[in-house]
Write a protein that holds these residues in place. Structure first.
Motif, PDB file in Angstrom:
ATOM      1  N   PHE A  41       0.820  -1.214   0.000  1.00 48.64           N
ATOM      2  CA  PHE A  41       0.000   0.000   0.000  1.00 48.64           C
ATOM      3  C   PHE A  41       0.854   1.264   0.000  1.00 48.64           C
ATOM      4  CE2 PHE A  41      -2.995  -2.935   2.408  1.00 48.64           C
ATOM      5  CZ  PHE A  41      -3.738  -3.245   1.280  1.00 48.64           C
ATOM      6  N   THR A  42       1.779   1.341   0.940  1.00 48.97           N
ATOM      7  CA  THR A  42       2.601   2.550   1.079  1.00 48.97           C
ATOM      8  C   THR A  42       4.101   2.257   1.067  1.00 48.97           C
ATOM      9  OG1 THR A  42       2.667   2.425   3.501  1.00 48.97           O
ATOM     10  CG2 THR A  42       0.791   3.607   2.505  1.00 48.97           C
ATOM     11  N   GLY A  43       4.462   1.000   0.951  1.00 48.47           N
ATOM     12  CA  GLY A  43       5.868   0.616   1.051  1.00 48.47           C
ATOM     13  C   GLY A  43       6.245   0.166   2.458  1.00 48.47           C
ATOM     14  N   LYS A  44       5.354   0.418   3.422  1.00 44.42           N
ATOM     15  CA  LYS A  44       5.570  -0.014   4.802  1.00 44.42           C
ATOM     16  C   LYS A  44       4.783  -1.286   5.048  1.00 44.42           C
ATOM     17  CE  LYS A  44       7.883   3.770   5.841  1.00 44.42           C
ATOM     18  NZ  LYS A  44       9.335   3.752   6.137  1.00 44.42           N
ATOM     19  N   LYS A  45       5.376  -2.212   5.837  1.00 44.94           N
ATOM     20  CA  LYS A  45       4.719  -3.485   6.102  1.00 44.94           C
ATOM     21  C   LYS A  45       4.692  -3.789   7.596  1.00 44.94           C
ATOM     22  CE  LYS A  45       9.006  -6.041   5.143  1.00 44.94           C
ATOM     23  NZ  LYS A  45       9.817  -4.817   4.897  1.00 44.94           N
ATOM     24  N   LEU A  46       3.882  -4.757   7.984  1.00 44.20           N
ATOM     25  CA  LEU A  46       3.723  -5.098   9.394  1.00 44.20           C
ATOM     26  C   LEU A  46       5.047  -5.453  10.060  1.00 44.20           C
ATOM     27  CD1 LEU A  46       0.440  -7.169   9.104  1.00 44.20           C
ATOM     28  CD2 LEU A  46       0.723  -5.111  10.517  1.00 44.20           C
ATOM     29  N   ALA A  47       5.899  -6.167   9.353  1.00 38.80           N
ATOM     30  CA  ALA A  47       7.179  -6.586   9.940  1.00 38.80           C
ATOM     31  C   ALA A  47       8.118  -5.420  10.214  1.00 38.80           C
ATOM     32  CB  ALA A  47       7.861  -7.603   9.027  1.00 38.80           C
ATOM     33  N   ASP A  48       7.801  -4.239   9.691  1.00 37.99           N
ATOM     34  CA  ASP A  48       8.612  -3.056   9.994  1.00 37.99           C
ATOM     35  C   ASP A  48       8.347  -2.541  11.406  1.00 37.99           C
ATOM     36  OD1 ASP A  48       9.657  -3.066   7.412  1.00 37.99           O
ATOM     37  OD2 ASP A  48       8.153  -1.660   6.646  1.00 37.99           O
ATOM     38  N   TYR A  49       7.187  -2.884  11.940  1.00 31.57           N
ATOM     39  CA  TYR A  49       6.756  -2.314  13.225  1.00 31.57           C
ATOM     40  C   TYR A  49       6.585  -3.346  14.333  1.00 31.57           C
ATOM     41  CZ  TYR A  49       5.979   1.529  10.077  1.00 31.57           C
ATOM     42  OH  TYR A  49       6.167   2.501   9.136  1.00 31.57           O
ATOM     43  N   PHE A  50       6.563  -4.615  13.953  1.00 33.33           N
ATOM     44  CA  PHE A  50       6.427  -5.680  14.946  1.00 33.33           C
ATOM     45  C   PHE A  50       7.529  -6.694  14.706  1.00 33.33           C
ATOM     46  CE2 PHE A  50       2.200  -3.920  14.082  1.00 33.33           C
ATOM     47  CZ  PHE A  50       1.876  -3.451  15.347  1.00 33.33           C
ATOM     48  N   THR A  51       8.576  -6.582  15.511  1.00 36.40           N
ATOM     49  CA  THR A  51       9.747  -7.434  15.362  1.00 36.40           C
ATOM     50  C   THR A  51      10.104  -8.036  16.716  1.00 36.40           C
ATOM     51  OG1 THR A  51      11.405  -5.744  15.890  1.00 36.40           O
ATOM     52  CG2 THR A  51      10.581  -5.807  13.613  1.00 36.40           C
ATOM     53  N   GLU A  52      11.192  -8.750  16.722  1.00 37.21           N
ATOM     54  CA  GLU A  52      11.666  -9.343  17.982  1.00 37.21           C
ATOM     55  C   GLU A  52      11.957  -8.269  19.019  1.00 37.21           C
ATOM     56  OE1 GLU A  52      15.302 -12.221  19.618  1.00 37.21           O
ATOM     57  OE2 GLU A  52      15.086 -11.785  17.458  1.00 37.21           O
ATOM     58  N   HIS A  53      12.375  -7.090  18.573  1.00 37.47           N
ATOM     59  CA  HIS A  53      12.787  -6.030  19.492  1.00 37.47           C
ATOM     60  C   HIS A  53      11.852  -4.820  19.492  1.00 37.47           C
ATOM     61  CE1 HIS A  53      16.502  -8.245  19.941  1.00 37.47           C
ATOM     62  NE2 HIS A  53      16.679  -8.223  18.625  1.00 37.47           N
ATOM     63  N   THR A  54      10.870  -4.799  18.604  1.00 36.28           N
ATOM     64  CA  THR A  54      10.032  -3.610  18.457  1.00 36.28           C
ATOM     65  C   THR A  54       8.556  -3.957  18.415  1.00 36.28           C
ATOM     66  OG1 THR A  54      11.754  -2.525  17.153  1.00 36.28           O
ATOM     67  CG2 THR A  54       9.528  -1.610  16.982  1.00 36.28           C
ATOM     68  N   THR A  55       7.770  -3.158  19.125  1.00 38.53           N
ATOM     69  CA  THR A  55       6.312  -3.204  19.023  1.00 38.53           C
ATOM     70  C   THR A  55       5.835  -1.765  18.945  1.00 38.53           C
ATOM     71  OG1 THR A  55       6.134  -5.250  20.328  1.00 38.53           O
ATOM     72  CG2 THR A  55       4.139  -3.890  20.126  1.00 38.53           C
ATOM     73  N   ASP A  56       5.462  -1.346  17.753  1.00 44.45           N
ATOM     74  CA  ASP A  56       5.106   0.052  17.533  1.00 44.45           C
ATOM     75  C   ASP A  56       3.675   0.146  16.997  1.00 44.45           C
ATOM     76  OD1 ASP A  56       4.935   2.737  16.945  1.00 44.45           O
ATOM     77  OD2 ASP A  56       6.912   2.856  16.013  1.00 44.45           O
ATOM     78  N   TRP A  57       2.728   0.146  17.919  1.00 42.57           N
ATOM     79  CA  TRP A  57       1.314   0.163  17.547  1.00 42.57           C
ATOM     80  C   TRP A  57       0.942   1.452  16.801  1.00 42.57           C
ATOM     81  CZ3 TRP A  57      -0.815  -4.405  18.038  1.00 42.57           C
ATOM     82  CH2 TRP A  57      -0.433  -5.260  19.086  1.00 42.57           C
ATOM     83  N   ARG A  58       1.526   2.563  17.175  1.00 45.86           N
ATOM     84  CA  ARG A  58       1.126   3.847  16.599  1.00 45.86           C
ATOM     85  C   ARG A  58       1.650   4.029  15.171  1.00 45.86           C
ATOM     86  NH1 ARG A  58       2.617   9.422  16.376  1.00 45.86           N
ATOM     87  NH2 ARG A  58       0.760  10.744  16.558  1.00 45.86           N
ATOM     88  N   ASN A  59       2.945   3.846  14.984  1.00 48.11           N
ATOM     89  CA  ASN A  59       3.524   4.091  13.670  1.00 48.11           C
ATOM     90  C   ASN A  59       3.163   3.030  12.641  1.00 48.11           C
ATOM     91  OD1 ASN A  59       5.221   6.618  13.581  1.00 48.11           O
ATOM     92  ND2 ASN A  59       5.986   5.680  15.465  1.00 48.11           N
ATOM     93  N   ALA A  60       2.617   1.915  13.101  1.00 49.54           N
ATOM     94  CA  ALA A  60       2.167   0.891  12.152  1.00 49.54           C
ATOM     95  C   ALA A  60       1.081   1.428  11.228  1.00 49.54           C
ATOM     96  CB  ALA A  60       1.661  -0.334  12.897  1.00 49.54           C
ATOM     97  N   ARG A  61       0.444   2.527  11.630  1.00 43.96           N
ATOM     98  CA  ARG A  61      -0.574   3.127  10.773  1.00 43.96           C
ATOM     99  C   ARG A  61       0.006   3.571   9.430  1.00 43.96           C
ATOM    100  NH1 ARG A  61      -5.474   2.972   8.800  1.00 43.96           N
ATOM    101  NH2 ARG A  61      -6.403   5.008   8.365  1.00 43.96           N
ATOM    102  N   ARG A  62       1.318   3.776   9.383  1.00 44.98           N
ATOM    103  CA  ARG A  62       1.970   4.199   8.143  1.00 44.98           C
ATOM    104  C   ARG A  62       1.848   3.138   7.044  1.00 44.98           C
ATOM    105  NH1 ARG A  62       4.951   8.771   9.333  1.00 44.98           N
ATOM    106  NH2 ARG A  62       5.449   9.058  11.561  1.00 44.98           N
TER     107      ARG A  62
END
Length: 211
Positions: A156-177
């Motif tokens: 959709f925008t070049g951003k994917k779920l795995a960019d925001y939910f990883t072994e070291h990161t959980t970013d609920w807010r920026n996942a909207r990107r």
């Protein structure tokens, strides 16, 4: 657990009416089938965020009743979609070519793909003739595949779920990107965390998807 049982638990958490709960059951049936096959949703956070996105993007009032979790069309009269016409900057970015494409390729589905370029992209992915029959983007399974592939692959925008939910990161807010900048990001993050809390209940997590 079954899709229906999980939908019942989520309906209580989110305050869903019976129609939205029924829609969610249908959507979860597709999600859990993919999870069981290891094809998608092996991370509960990603599933929770995808469901929260669908909750937000599909929310509309029909006959006085709020409906969520079913594919929808972008609302507006014919003139509203002139902003997507090929002569406009938005229309050019969306790949629209012919007069009337703005309306023809209006938003549809669980995440409302818009524009000829997106319909062409997802025609290749789904195998459905979306260019000739754009209404097919509102078919349940097709809409689900578009949502799943778009969010997991960054289509959709070049951003994917795995960019925001990883072994070291959980970013609920920026996942909207993944979908639309930070529009309604805090609201969707809140919904996603409520869904994640239900998915993470031990009685569910061990039998639906692994985290």
């Amino acid at each position: 657990t079954s899709a229906a049982n999980l939908a019942d638990r989520l309906a209580l958490s989110l305050g869903l009416n019976s129609l939205s709960r029924s829609n969610l059951t249908r959507l979860l049936t597709l999600c859990l089938a993919d999870a069981a096959a290891g094809a998608a949703w092996t991370d509960l956070r990603q599933l929770a965020y995808a469901l929260a996105t669908t909750y937000h993007e599909t929310g509309k009032v029909m006959n006085g009743t709020m409906m969520q979790f079913a594919p929808v069309e972008e609302a507006g009269n014919r003139a509203y979609f002139n902003k997507y016409e090929p002569s406009t900057d938005i229309g050019k970015r969306l790949g629209n070519k012919e007069p009337g494409d703005g309306f023809k390729y209006r938003g549809r589905g669980d995440v409302q793909i818009t524009g000829l370029a997106n319909y062409a992209k997802f025609e290749k992915i789904t195998g459905k003739p979306l260019i000739a029959q754009p209404d097919l983007a509102c078919e349940w399974e097709t809409a689900y595949i578009i949502m799943r592939e778009g969010m997991t692959r960054g289509l959709f925008t070049g951003k994917k779920l795995a960019d925001y939910f990883t072994e070291h990161t959980t970013d609920w807010r920026n996942a909207r990107r993944i979908i639309n900048g930070l529009d309604k990001a805090d609201h969707i993050a809140d919904i996603a965390q409520k869904i994640y809390a239900v998915l993470s209940e031990p009685v569910l997590a061990s039998v639906t998807v692994t985290n």
